[in-house]
Scaffold this motif. Structure first.
Motif, PDB file in Angstrom:
ATOM      1  N   LEU C 133     -80.155  32.737 -27.439  1.00 28.71           N
ATOM      2  CA  LEU C 133     -79.500  33.789 -26.664  1.00 28.71           C
ATOM      3  C   LEU C 133     -78.700  33.189 -25.523  1.00 28.71           C
ATOM      4  O   LEU C 133     -77.580  33.616 -25.236  1.00 28.71           O
ATOM      5  CB  LEU C 133     -80.537  34.757 -26.114  1.00 28.71           C
ATOM      6  N   VAL C 134     -79.304  32.204 -24.869  1.00 31.40           N
ATOM      7  CA  VAL C 134     -78.639  31.634 -23.694  1.00 31.40           C
ATOM      8  C   VAL C 134     -77.288  31.054 -24.074  1.00 31.40           C
ATOM      9  O   VAL C 134     -76.286  31.279 -23.405  1.00 31.40           O
ATOM     10  CB  VAL C 134     -79.527  30.550 -23.044  1.00 31.40           C
ATOM     11  N   ILE C 135     -77.259  30.313 -25.158  1.00 27.94           N
ATOM     12  CA  ILE C 135     -76.004  29.634 -25.472  1.00 27.94           C
ATOM     13  C   ILE C 135     -75.168  30.444 -26.446  1.00 27.94           C
ATOM     14  O   ILE C 135     -74.309  29.906 -27.137  1.00 27.94           O
ATOM     15  CB  ILE C 135     -76.265  28.246 -26.074  1.00 27.94           C
ATOM     16  N   HIS C 136     -75.393  31.744 -26.471  1.00 26.86           N
ATOM     17  CA  HIS C 136     -74.709  32.534 -27.490  1.00 26.86           C
ATOM     18  C   HIS C 136     -73.201  32.352 -27.445  1.00 26.86           C
ATOM     19  O   HIS C 136     -72.527  32.335 -28.467  1.00 26.86           O
ATOM     20  CB  HIS C 136     -75.065  33.998 -27.313  1.00 26.86           C
ATOM     21  N   ALA C 145     -75.653  24.496 -19.740  1.00 28.20           N
ATOM     22  CA  ALA C 145     -76.752  25.256 -19.154  1.00 28.20           C
ATOM     23  C   ALA C 145     -77.910  25.327 -20.134  1.00 28.20           C
ATOM     24  O   ALA C 145     -79.077  25.209 -19.758  1.00 28.20           O
ATOM     25  CB  ALA C 145     -76.273  26.657 -18.791  1.00 28.20           C
ATOM     26  N   GLY C 146     -77.551  25.530 -21.401  1.00 29.76           N
ATOM     27  CA  GLY C 146     -78.587  25.644 -22.413  1.00 29.76           C
ATOM     28  C   GLY C 146     -79.393  24.368 -22.524  1.00 29.76           C
ATOM     29  O   GLY C 146     -80.607  24.386 -22.678  1.00 29.76           O
ATOM     30  N   ALA C 220     -75.497  33.700 -20.463  1.00 29.91           N
ATOM     31  CA  ALA C 220     -75.924  34.484 -21.615  1.00 29.91           C
ATOM     32  C   ALA C 220     -75.151  35.789 -21.650  1.00 29.91           C
ATOM     33  O   ALA C 220     -74.615  36.231 -20.638  1.00 29.91           O
ATOM     34  CB  ALA C 220     -77.415  34.761 -21.524  1.00 29.91           C
ATOM     35  N   PRO C 221     -75.080  36.434 -22.813  1.00 30.79           N
ATOM     36  CA  PRO C 221     -74.490  37.775 -22.851  1.00 30.79           C
ATOM     37  C   PRO C 221     -75.308  38.706 -21.962  1.00 30.79           C
ATOM     38  O   PRO C 221     -76.520  38.530 -21.838  1.00 30.79           O
ATOM     39  CB  PRO C 221     -74.625  38.178 -24.318  1.00 30.79           C
ATOM     40  N   SER C 222     -74.674  39.707 -21.381  1.00 27.05           N
ATOM     41  CA  SER C 222     -75.353  40.486 -20.350  1.00 27.05           C
ATOM     42  C   SER C 222     -76.672  41.129 -20.778  1.00 27.05           C
ATOM     43  O   SER C 222     -77.638  41.082 -20.036  1.00 27.05           O
ATOM     44  CB  SER C 222     -74.424  41.527 -19.792  1.00 27.05           C
ATOM     45  N   LEU C 327     -79.050  45.949 -12.916  1.00 28.61           N
ATOM     46  CA  LEU C 327     -78.028  45.137 -12.271  1.00 28.61           C
ATOM     47  C   LEU C 327     -77.275  44.298 -13.297  1.00 28.61           C
ATOM     48  O   LEU C 327     -76.049  44.242 -13.286  1.00 28.61           O
ATOM     49  CB  LEU C 327     -78.671  44.218 -11.230  1.00 28.61           C
ATOM     50  N   PHE C 328     -78.028  43.654 -14.170  1.00 31.60           N
ATOM     51  CA  PHE C 328     -77.342  42.813 -15.145  1.00 31.60           C
ATOM     52  C   PHE C 328     -76.530  43.651 -16.114  1.00 31.60           C
ATOM     53  O   PHE C 328     -75.435  43.263 -16.515  1.00 31.60           O
ATOM     54  CB  PHE C 328     -78.339  41.942 -15.905  1.00 31.60           C
TER      55      PHE C 328
END
Lengths: 141, 492, 484, 122, 79
Positions: C133-136, C145-146, C220-222, C327-328
């Motif tokens: 998910l993080v590096i989507h 970051a991933g 990541a995507p929101s 918020l996100f």
């Protein structure tokens, strides 16, 4: 190495060497010696032929195909003899217990399976030495 | 026990038999050669399983070659631990062989494939012999056979790196066997026996009179097996040899051959040398620290490699160190961990080398930085790689975790948490060099640039089998662990 | 059993959108259906199979697991709905949804884990899956970051592993809820505690180990960031709760003072997170740092170890999950619509996207701790706990942090509503875009945010609402040593 | 003095160890491959010498069946083992030599250091 | 008396081994090595292991020297 003297000498000597090799193989269980040394002597005689004539003559004496078949055959014979012992009810490679015929101590056929085994190993060693020599000297195989 | 009493000998014999018959078959009936090897391996596997069941029922079983009782004759011993090793050995080699059927045609000339079968069977046969034998000299002979055939399956590829690497391997392993034989002579000098069980008893007495000889022998054994199994400072031959060999050979060498020597060292430490000897000198300590160093340095070296197979080879050095740690910790749990790791690493590393083989087969790429985006064109392969590396790192759900768990547990049990740290640090390093490959393979924007040949079904199947087994080891490890715990209990 | 079904819900095909919503919904409903059972004080211990002797994958259901699982599946459901629109623009949805649901499964697995080992297994599983998910987005930045995330995860996992081994070695078991495993403080036990602190603290973004978080969350995507911040951080806190109450005992920790380690780190986390958030210009990064500081509250509550503090901590898990999700999601909606991430560019956006920004403001105000909202309630309870423990210093910390919160949230909200876009006229293109292209996000996305905002109100306005009382009961339950 | 006596008494062992060390030293330090192979043989031979010396009892005779059964036989077991050992050593040598020849064909040298240099240049 | 012979033979062995290590001409080294093997064979005969002696003479000296010479003829003669 195309020298008349070596040719004639080796032609004279080689049969004796070969007989001596066979003798050592067969008498391995009676006197010092055995399949390894006998086979080595026999193999050396083949190499001698190759050296004193030329490689073609040597190859004729023991063709490559036959050599490799003999190599495998020798090892297989050894293994099969061992298996026969199991079939006869002994342990693997067992000799007397498996019922191989034992002769008089001191005579040629006195050792049952040992005799067969040394014969096979002798064949194996002789052909292997010849093959190895050709392999190194010829390079391409 | 009936016919099965001959099984210990037959396991080895059947493999050698195939070895010598396969060149003939290859000459005359080419189609039969490969099935013959497979049949032999299957037969051997069946025999091992039967033996294992019988040993669990009736206890340890000895087989005397030619009916000669020890200490004169050669003795084979069938106990749970050895049979466990054999099961791993034979099944993994069967699996690699099936994979090799396709890959060999690509890496070797057709002419020598028959010889490859021979060497392969000789290698497996001699390793089975090493695991089974209960006699030091027999061990020596089998080790030499194993060394020659192992070198030969490297050098059969006949390119420059292979030849050079296998020469290096041959010289160092000759040194190893030389040391080993000298050690054997030392022991023979003071006891007059070569049989493990006899030695074990005789050494207790002899230790009072000739401690120096025995220590020297033990040290020589460590050097010998350390060289052969690539224990840290003696590993120099391994990366070249394993990296340059044809992929099935690399899988075999990294997966099994080095393990067998580790197992042989284990037998020396637990079946030959009595406890008094090991307690008098810190031999286990030496092995332990070398293993700890190896676990760290192997991983560090692996990090700086650019060639995929070289990286895998260095990683083997780090992984074999775990097994040595299992031996050196001298605790039953450590044994379980070490031996479980033998199995896990055999399967994992074999599979990783298969993956490397498939990548080379299909794309010709060897460099790690060129693997970017390859996951999209070779999905199965790279999934296999992912699972394999997960197992190397010790992610839960893979077999790698279980062995680490046991090793770490035993390190704590004897009060040395430092080795837990070593294991963990080494796992971290593993992660650092395995993960980027996986990430770049799947998650990179760049497309893979090279041309891609389709991967044959049988290769994919082998990799899938590997994956399934790694997962199974991670979750259903209980039967194996129980077996190992029983087996390890015999030594404590 | 319910958890098993949840776990097996991993589907992907053409109907994946519907299917994943339905799966999430089923999960939620199944979890809720356990409510009656749990409130009645029931506990279930269920062994699935033994991996090793004394080491099994097992499931356990009690009050705490229920609370968190219900929360997680609820937020998940909403995020999935939100994703349907959000992800329509993105690539590789075929990967996204299964992973999304799989993460839910492993997350539930964490909450229902019956022993440390299965907790560890699911924890690792979730962390590694979440990596995808993080590096989507697969940008260079995301990969970097991933990678950081992955390395930290593995370090954390290894630390957990180490801690678990020590516990197993000392106690002979890793089952949770059979009472206290480690009775005696010793060097090794301290080591184990520190290891758990590292392992779970890493996940929870505790101070020295937070470095991955501000990188990983923004890329990541929101919807995924919402979950990462809203739920996955909480798994770390959850793990710590389990460790503190089931492996060690609060009394023991207090008697040897190990909880002070946690307290000090928590205080640093709170202050540092808030302070650094102030300096961020990217909206999602600011939110990520805010998450760090908010998790600090939870950890602080855990370190105080009395009834009020624990209640506050558990309740803060609830409220923060809701607030941070809003918020996100709101930030996501803005980015989705406008592509703007820098806070300074968001001036006047409240006029174009009133509902989105409305929800955003509600959540932000809740974060600051404005009285009628739930953030106030949790902070209040925490402060009560701190006072109970004679620690007015902590109250001060909370106040300072709230002030900082206000300082970094208000500058987003106020300009958004009360300033005209492009006031300082730095880019005409922006102006143009704002005038014509900005509309409200899609109804589905809005409805999700509104629902969450409503819950924020409800939980805040009624002090005896269900979440709060559950937290209260849970805290008592935990302090009694896991038995009624 | 005792040590010296020990050395004199066991001179076979001492010579074997010396040979072993010479062999190993040559094998590991010389860069010529054929030299390495010869040294390997010397090393093996030294171990065999030691092995046979272990089996030898002072004044004993070769273990061959004769009419007179009273005499002391040397232990035949080491002899039999050494036989195998020699064969193994020869086969290793043969294999190593074939490798050397092949390597020579590729690199045009038998010197290991030169090969390493060539490889590092690549 | 026989002891002295043995010791001389052993010393000769060492000399041969050192010679092998230091001679740069490979063919000479091989010849030295084969004389090493022959002396070894005599020593084994002295140690009442005649069959080992025989194998050493045939295999260890004969065949190995043969192979070595063959290899040298294929490669280079000096080091």
């Amino acid at each position: 190495m195309e020298d008349q003297i070596t040719r004639i000498t080796s032609r004279l000597v080689v049969p004796f060497i070969q007989v001596y090799g066979i003798y050592i193989i067969l008498h391995g269980h009676l006197s010092p010696g055995g399949s390894f040394s006998g086979g080595a002597i026999f193999g050396a005689s083949l190499v001698l032929v190759a050296l004193s004539f030329n490689l073609e003559a040597g190859s004729k004496q023991i063709p490559h195909n036959a050599a490799s078949v003999l190599e495998s055959g020798g090892a297989l014979g050894y293994l099969i003899t061992g298996l026969v012992a199991i079939a006869l009810g002994g342990y693997y490679l067992s000799n007397k217990a498996a019922g191989f015929p034992m002769g008089e101590a001191g005579s040629l056929f006195s050792a049952g399976a040992i005799f067969i085994i040394t014969l096979f190993v002798g064949i194996k060693v002789a052909s292997t030495i010849a093959t190895l020599f050709y392999y190194i000297i010829e390079g391409e195989k | 026990m009936g016919f099965s009493e001959h099984f210990p000998a037959l396991i080895v014999v059947v493999l050698f038999f195939t070895a010598f018959i396969s060149p003939l078959l290859y000459r005359w009936a080419r189609k039969l050669a490969a099935p013959a090897v497979i049949a032999a391996l299957l037969a051997a596997l069946a025999m091992v399983v039967v033996l294992l069941i019988q040993v669990q029922q009736f206890g340890i079983y000895y087989y005397h070659m030619g009916g000669w009782p020890p200490p004169w004759g050669i003795e084979f011993k069938a106990d749970p631990l050895r049979l466990y090793i054999l099961v791993v050995l034979i099944s993994v080699s069967l699996w690699i062989f099936i994979y090799a059927l396709r890959d060999l045609g690509h890496e070797l000339k057709t002419r020598v494939i028959g010889w490859y079968y021979t060497l392969y069977s000789v290698l497996v046969g001699s390793m089975a012999g090493i695991a089974l034998t209960n006699d030091l000299f027999n061990l020596f002979v089998l080790m030499e056979i194993c060394a020659i055939s192992a070198c030969a399956i490297i050098s059969i590829k006949e390119d420059r790196e292979c030849l050079e690497a296998s020469f290096k391997y041959l010289i160092l392993s000759a040194m190893g066997t030389g040391c080993f034989l000298l050690g054997v002579v030392m022991l023979y000098m003071v006891t007059g026996y070569l049989n493990y069980s006899f030695l074990y008893q005789a050494l207790v007495e002899a230790f009072d009179f000739y401690p120096l000889n025995i220590f020297t022998a033990a040290a020589l054994f460590i050097v010998a097996f350390g060289t052969k199994a690539a224990l840290f400072p003696l590993h120099v031959w391994l990366p070249d040899a394993h990296a340059s060999a044809p992929s099935p050979s690399s899988a075999m060498l990294s997966g099994l051959v080095i393990k067998i020597y580790a197992f042989a060292l284990f037998l020396m430490f637990y079946e030959v040398f009595p406890r008094v000897v090991l307690e008098a000198v810190p031999l286990s300590e030496i092995v332990l620290w070398l293993a700890a160093l190896g676990a760290m340095f192997g991983s560090i070296y692996a990090m700086i490699q650019t060639d995929l197979k070289k990286m895998l080879a260095y990683s083997s050095i780090a992984q074999i160190a775990y097994i040595f740690m299992g031996i050196g910790l001298h605790h039953s749990l450590a044994l379980v961990g070490g031996f479980y790791h033998i199995m896990v690493h055999a399967v994992t590393k074999a599979m990783l080398f298969m993956v490397a083989g498939v990548i080379i087969y299909s794309t010709g790429v060897r460099r790690i930085d060129q693997l970017t985006g390859i996951g999209k064109v070779l999905p199965v392969t790279m999934v296999a790689f992912t699972i394999g590396s997960a197992s190397m790192v010790g992610i839960p759900g893979t077999g790698g975790l279980i062995s680490k768990w046991y090793l770490a547990l035993s390190a704590l049990e004897i009060g040395r948490p430092i080795f837990v740290l070593v294991i963990l640090a080494s796992s971290l390093l593993n992660a650092i060099y395995y993960m980027p490959i996986v990430i770049n393979a799947f998650m990179h924007q760049d497309e893979f640039k090279k041309e891609v040949k389709p991967v044959p079904g049988i290769m994919q199947l082998s990799m899938v089998v590997g994956m399934v087994f790694i997962i199974i080891f991670g979750f259903f490890s209980k039967p194996v662990v129980t077996l190992l715990e029983q087996a390890a209990a015999l030594f404590f | 059993m319910t958890p098993v079904i949840m776990y097996s819900c991993r589907v992907s095909d053409l109907f994946r959108n519907t299917l994943s919503i339905v799966t999430a919904a089923i999960t939620f409903i199944l979890t809720l259906s356990l409510y009656g059972f749990v409130v009645g004080g029931g506990e279930i211990q269920l062994t699935l199979f033994e991996v090793l002797p004394n080491l099994e994958i097992s499931m356990r259901l009690d009050l705490l697991s229920f609370c968190l699982a219900a929360l997680a599946s609820f937020v998940w459901l909403l995020c999935t709905i939100y994703s349907v629109d959000y992800m329509a623009k993105e690539h590789a949805c075929g990967r996204y949804y299964p992973v999304f649901i799989f993460t839910l499964g492993s997350c539930q697995g964490i909450f229902f884990a019956g022993d440390l080992f299965s907790l560890f297994v699911f924890f690792e599983l979730m962390s590694l899956i979440a990596y995808i998910l993080v590096i989507h987005e697969e940008t260079e930045e995301a990969l970097k970051a991933g990678y950081k995330y992955l390395v930290m995860t593995i370090i954390g996992g290894l630390a957990l592993f180490f801690g678990m081994i020590i516990v197993f070695e000392l106690g002979g078991t890793v089952s949770l809820g059979v009472g206290v495993i480690l009775q005696e403080p010793s060097m090794l036990a301290l080591l184990a505690f520190i290891c758990f602190l590292i392992g779970f603290g890493m996940k929870a973004g505790m101070f020295p180990l937070h470095v991955w978080l501000p990188d990983a969350h923004p890329v990541a995507p929101s919807p995924a960031s919402a979950l990462l911040s809203g739920i996955m951080l909480k798994t770390g806190a959850y793990g710590l709760i389990r460790v503190i109450f089931h492996v060690f005992s609060p009394e023991m920790l207090q008697s040897v003072g190990w909880n002070n380690i946690l307290a000090v780190l928590a205080v640093i986390t709170i202050l540092l997170g808030s302070a650094v958030a102030l300096t961020q210009t990217d909206i999602k990064r600011r939110l990520a740092y805010s998450s760090i500081s908010q998790l600090g509250y939870v950890l602080l509550g855990l370190s105080i170890l009395n009834n009020n503090a624990i209640t506050g901590a558990v309740f803060h898990i609830f409220s923060h999950a809701l607030m941070k999700s809003i918020l996100f999601l709101a930030a996501g909606a803005i980015i989705w619509k406008t592509g703007l991430r820098v806070i300074a560019d968001l001036k006047g956006i409240g006029r174009q996207m009133p509902v989105t920004m409305g929800c955003f403001s509600v959540a932000a105000l809740a974060m600051i701790g404005i009285p009628p909202l739930n953030g106030f309630l949790s902070k209040w309870t925490l402060a009560m706990g701190a006072l109970d423990a004679q620690m007015p210093l902590y109250v001060l910390v909370l106040l300072v942090s709230s002030l900082l919160n206000a300082l970094y949230y208000l500058p987003i909200i106020i300009p958004a509503f009360f300033e005209m876009p492009g006031d300082n006229g730095h880019d005409h293109h922006d102006h143009h875009e704002f005038e014509f292209n900005i509309q409200e996000a899609t109804p589905r996305m809005l409805s999700v945010m509104i629902i969450l905002a409503l819950f924020t109100f409800i939980f805040g306005l009624t002090p005896n609402n269900i979440a709060f009382s559950l937290s209260r009961v849970t805290a008592e339950f935990l302090l009694l040593g896991g038995a009624f | 003095m005792e040590t010296l006596q020990g050395i004199v008494d066991n001179y076979y062992y001492m010579v074997a160890i010396i040979l072993f060390v010479i062999g190993m030293y040559t094998m590991l330090t010389h860069s010529n491959m054929i030299k390495k192979v010869i040294a390997m043989n010397i090393m093996d031979a030294s171990v065999f010498l030691m092995f046979v010396a272990v089996g030898y009892a002072h004044g004993s005779q070769a273990p061959i069946i004769r009419d007179n059964v009273e005499i002391i036989y040397a232990n035949p077991l080491p002899g039999a083992l050494i036989l195998t050992g020699i064969v193994v050593a020869v086969s290793v040598t043969a294999y190593a030599l074939s490798l050397v020849v092949k390597i020579y064909r590729y690199y045009d040298t038998c010197d290991y250091d030169e090969i390493c240099e060539m490889r590092s240049k690549e | 008396m026989i002891e002295i012979l043995n010791i001389l033979l052993l010393l000769f062995l060492i000399v041969c081994a050192v010679g092998v290590a230091y001679i740069r001409d490979l063919l000479s080294a091989v010849i030295l090595f084969s004389s090493f093997g022959l002396i070894m064979a005599i020593i084994w005969q002295q140690l009442s292991a005649p069959d080992v002696a025989m194998v050493e003479a045939a295999l260890g000296t004969g065949v190995v020297s043969l192979l070595l010479i063959a290899a040298i003829s294929k490669t280079r003669r000096t080091e």
